[in-house]
Scaffold this active site. Sequence first.
Site, PDB file in Angstrom:
ATOM      1  N   CYS A  72       8.517  35.609 -22.942  1.00 57.88           N
ATOM      2  CA  CYS A  72       8.297  35.606 -21.494  1.00 57.88           C
ATOM      3  C   CYS A  72       8.949  34.374 -20.906  1.00 57.88           C
ATOM      4  O   CYS A  72       8.791  33.269 -21.423  1.00 57.88           O
ATOM      5  CB  CYS A  72       6.791  35.590 -21.238  1.00 57.88           C
ATOM      6  SG  CYS A  72       6.335  35.215 -19.550  1.00 57.88           S
ATOM      7  N   CYS A 164       3.391  40.526 -17.772  1.00 60.44           N
ATOM      8  CA  CYS A 164       2.874  39.627 -18.807  1.00 60.44           C
ATOM      9  C   CYS A 164       3.086  40.235 -20.187  1.00 60.44           C
ATOM     10  O   CYS A 164       2.762  41.397 -20.420  1.00 60.44           O
ATOM     11  CB  CYS A 164       1.386  39.386 -18.566  1.00 60.44           C
ATOM     12  SG  CYS A 164       0.554  38.599 -19.950  1.00 60.44           S
ATOM     13  N   GLN A 287     -14.425  43.630 -25.600  1.00 57.42           N
ATOM     14  CA  GLN A 287     -13.443  42.796 -26.312  1.00 57.42           C
ATOM     15  C   GLN A 287     -12.031  43.107 -25.819  1.00 57.42           C
ATOM     16  O   GLN A 287     -11.690  44.267 -25.624  1.00 57.42           O
ATOM     17  CB  GLN A 287     -13.529  43.080 -27.813  1.00 57.42           C
ATOM     18  CG  GLN A 287     -14.820  42.584 -28.438  1.00 57.42           C
ATOM     19  CD  GLN A 287     -14.747  41.105 -28.796  1.00 57.42           C
ATOM     20  OE1 GLN A 287     -13.738  40.445 -28.588  1.00 57.42           O
ATOM     21  NE2 GLN A 287     -15.853  40.598 -29.328  1.00 57.42           N
ATOM     22  N   GLU A 337     -29.458  39.137 -27.203  1.00 56.04           N
ATOM     23  CA  GLU A 337     -28.421  38.662 -26.280  1.00 56.04           C
ATOM     24  C   GLU A 337     -29.077  38.151 -25.001  1.00 56.04           C
ATOM     25  O   GLU A 337     -30.050  38.716 -24.526  1.00 56.04           O
ATOM     26  CB  GLU A 337     -27.457  39.834 -26.001  1.00 56.04           C
ATOM     27  CG  GLU A 337     -26.622  39.740 -24.747  1.00 56.04           C
ATOM     28  CD  GLU A 337     -25.604  38.605 -24.763  1.00 56.04           C
ATOM     29  OE1 GLU A 337     -24.952  38.376 -25.796  1.00 56.04           O
ATOM     30  OE2 GLU A 337     -25.484  37.930 -23.728  1.00 56.04           O
ATOM     31  N   ASP A 409     -22.911  35.435 -33.835  1.00 61.92           N
ATOM     32  CA  ASP A 409     -21.591  35.363 -33.188  1.00 61.92           C
ATOM     33  C   ASP A 409     -21.738  34.547 -31.909  1.00 61.92           C
ATOM     34  O   ASP A 409     -21.628  35.064 -30.806  1.00 61.92           O
ATOM     35  CB  ASP A 409     -21.106  36.798 -32.876  1.00 61.92           C
ATOM     36  CG  ASP A 409     -19.707  36.829 -32.272  1.00 61.92           C
ATOM     37  OD1 ASP A 409     -19.052  35.765 -32.206  1.00 61.92           O
ATOM     38  OD2 ASP A 409     -19.261  37.928 -31.874  1.00 61.92           O
ATOM     39  N   CYS A 436     -15.923  31.470 -32.778  1.00 60.17           N
ATOM     40  CA  CYS A 436     -14.682  31.290 -32.019  1.00 60.17           C
ATOM     41  C   CYS A 436     -14.320  29.809 -31.931  1.00 60.17           C
ATOM     42  O   CYS A 436     -13.398  29.435 -31.225  1.00 60.17           O
ATOM     43  CB  CYS A 436     -14.823  31.905 -30.633  1.00 60.17           C
ATOM     44  SG  CYS A 436     -16.213  31.256 -29.712  1.00 60.17           S
TER      45      CYS A 436
HETATM   46  N1  SAH Z   1     -20.986  39.758 -30.637  1.00 63.02           N
HETATM   47  C1  SAH Z   1     -20.473  40.141 -29.366  1.00 63.02           C
HETATM   48  C2  SAH Z   1     -20.341  39.006 -28.329  1.00 63.02           C
HETATM   49  C3  SAH Z   1     -20.223  37.601 -28.820  1.00 63.02           C
HETATM   50  S1  SAH Z   1     -19.843  36.443 -27.547  1.00 63.02           S
HETATM   51  C4  SAH Z   1     -19.163  40.853 -29.531  1.00 63.02           C
HETATM   52  O1  SAH Z   1     -18.594  40.849 -30.598  1.00 63.02           O
HETATM   53  O2  SAH Z   1     -18.687  41.438 -28.557  1.00 63.02           O
HETATM   54  C5  SAH Z   1     -21.305  35.475 -27.504  1.00 63.02           C
HETATM   55  C6  SAH Z   1     -22.447  36.099 -26.735  1.00 63.02           C
HETATM   56  O3  SAH Z   1     -23.562  35.241 -26.828  1.00 63.02           O
HETATM   57  C7  SAH Z   1     -22.199  36.310 -25.250  1.00 63.02           C
HETATM   58  O4  SAH Z   1     -22.423  37.657 -24.944  1.00 63.02           O
HETATM   59  C8  SAH Z   1     -23.222  35.389 -24.565  1.00 63.02           C
HETATM   60  O5  SAH Z   1     -23.744  35.941 -23.376  1.00 63.02           O
HETATM   61  C9  SAH Z   1     -24.294  35.297 -25.601  1.00 63.02           C
HETATM   62  N2  SAH Z   1     -25.166  34.099 -25.601  1.00 63.02           N
HETATM   63  C10 SAH Z   1     -24.856  32.850 -25.211  1.00 63.02           C
HETATM   64  N3  SAH Z   1     -25.874  32.006 -25.476  1.00 63.02           N
HETATM   65  C11 SAH Z   1     -26.864  32.746 -26.043  1.00 63.02           C
HETATM   66  C12 SAH Z   1     -28.157  32.436 -26.565  1.00 63.02           C
HETATM   67  N4  SAH Z   1     -28.642  31.205 -26.541  1.00 63.02           N
HETATM   68  N5  SAH Z   1     -28.865  33.442 -27.103  1.00 63.02           N
HETATM   69  C13 SAH Z   1     -28.382  34.702 -27.151  1.00 63.02           C
HETATM   70  N6  SAH Z   1     -27.166  35.049 -26.668  1.00 63.02           N
HETATM   71  C14 SAH Z   1     -26.408  34.081 -26.132  1.00 63.02           C
END
Ligand code: SAH
Length: 481
Positions: A72, A164, A287, A337, A409, A436
């Site tokens: 790009c 993009c 995602q 969540e 996660d 991440c």
């Molecule tokens: N596992 C999911 C998203 C992971 S991203 C996937 O693969 O799509 C991390 C997530 O954690 C987000 O959705 C965010 O809203 C949530 N989050 C952030 N802090 C948190 C907490 N203290 N307890 C529970 N969830 C939380």
Amino acid sequence: MMRKNDRAVIEITDIGVNGEGIGRTDGYTLFVKDAVIGDRVEVKVMKAKKNYGYARLMTILEPSPYRILPRCRFARQCGGCQMQEMSYDRQLVYKEQKVRGSLERLGGTDGDLLDKIMEPIVGMVEPFGYRNKAQFPLGTDKTGKPVTGFYAGRTHDIIANTDCALGAPVNKDILEIILVFMKKHNIPAYDEKTGDGLIRHVLIRCGFVTKEIMVCLVINGAKIPHSNELIKTLSEIPGMTSITISVNMRQTNVIMGESFEVLWGQGYITDYIGKIRYQISPLSFYQVNPVQTEKLYLTVLEYADLKGDEVVWDLYCGIGTISLFLAQRAKKVYGVEIIPQAIENARENARLNGIDNAEFFVGKAEEVLPEYYGKMRGTLESGGGVSAATMDSARESAPGAHADVIVVDPPRKGCDAVLLETIVEMAPERIVYVSCDPATLARDVKALRGKGYEMEKVRAVDMFPMTVHVETCVLLQRRTM
Ligand code: SAH
């Protein structure tokens, strides 16, 4: 020490957290944006601190063997990509080393162990055009014409570019149609500074498996004049499934309004990750790289090593994507969540796929899990002096007190210490950690290794080629005492 405007010739030997090149001269460290590992460059110091400074790339004296022409032409200015000028193979090496370096230095993991357990990073065959979602801001150029593109790094200046390299090719057609329509009817783009103008953002989502397309126009007003004409042209694009508007009249950085309205077609598109089907509305989280997401989730499933009779917790579950993946192989999955709408989506997605062994809780993982565990354990213990068989049947009726596998996660900041303690108390056979951020991953893994878990496998997955981000999946196994 160097001063502002000093020049230097340096070799780039490392990459910083934002993809910038790092070089040293007489023990002084310089961060150079757009310089690639292996480059010999002449730089000019822009900002000097005691031990380090930021310099501008002036001349590439000798290009790195890893340097390539970016796909790009806006790669340098645009805030979206940080590494387009580095060959993709080298990007993967960089990401793998970043994960390894964190686990070694911050996580105190032995290099020999990492040699044994680190699996090759999972890259993409085609590291472009991988994003299924794009949000294009609209603005007005100096001649008064509407433009759209991306923000230049760390600013809100729009670089006009409808093409993009990370997005779907159809984005360009859609955006050109919208720009032509705006010009024809003199419909102004929104102006962040004054709060005037109508069209703020265009959200485009594509189902990579289903080929369904969604367009949502975010507007600073109740409706778009002559919208039937726009709808007609957009609806002729093959795959168009959903055309919506979302009204956002607030002067804010938040892109979407609180709700949306269907102008044409339905309010959502459908897509798949593996066998699981999802309905995605303009407001749902999903995602952005579905191809790599599937590889990541397959890694989670492989590490979880389910036989079918396990109780699994999926903490930080978002819209329940990992939970539903695991539910196909487990007896019961519990998802936790913090965002209530995400949990609504998770429950809908479970229903849509006929999955009835997944249950979801809204709340902080570090509060929900200890509470649930404490309560359930209470139920078990109140039996007092009961036989093993009774305990087993109590366990059956209160399966939440027990976990065979726990998946986490978390966002960048990692897991809360209270959560890690509860996990250790629950003593699952396996913990699968999806991260991440390699730094907080290393910190949390270190804590778990100190409490009876051993790191058995590590696999990085490249979800965001051309950027510095990397996802990692780690398997921790409970040590047999
Ligand atoms: N596992 C999911 C998203 C992971 S991203 C996937 O693969 O799509 C991390 C997530 O954690 C987000 O959705 C965010 O809203 C949530 N989050 C952030 N802090 C948190 C907490 N203290 N307890 C529970 N969830 C939380």
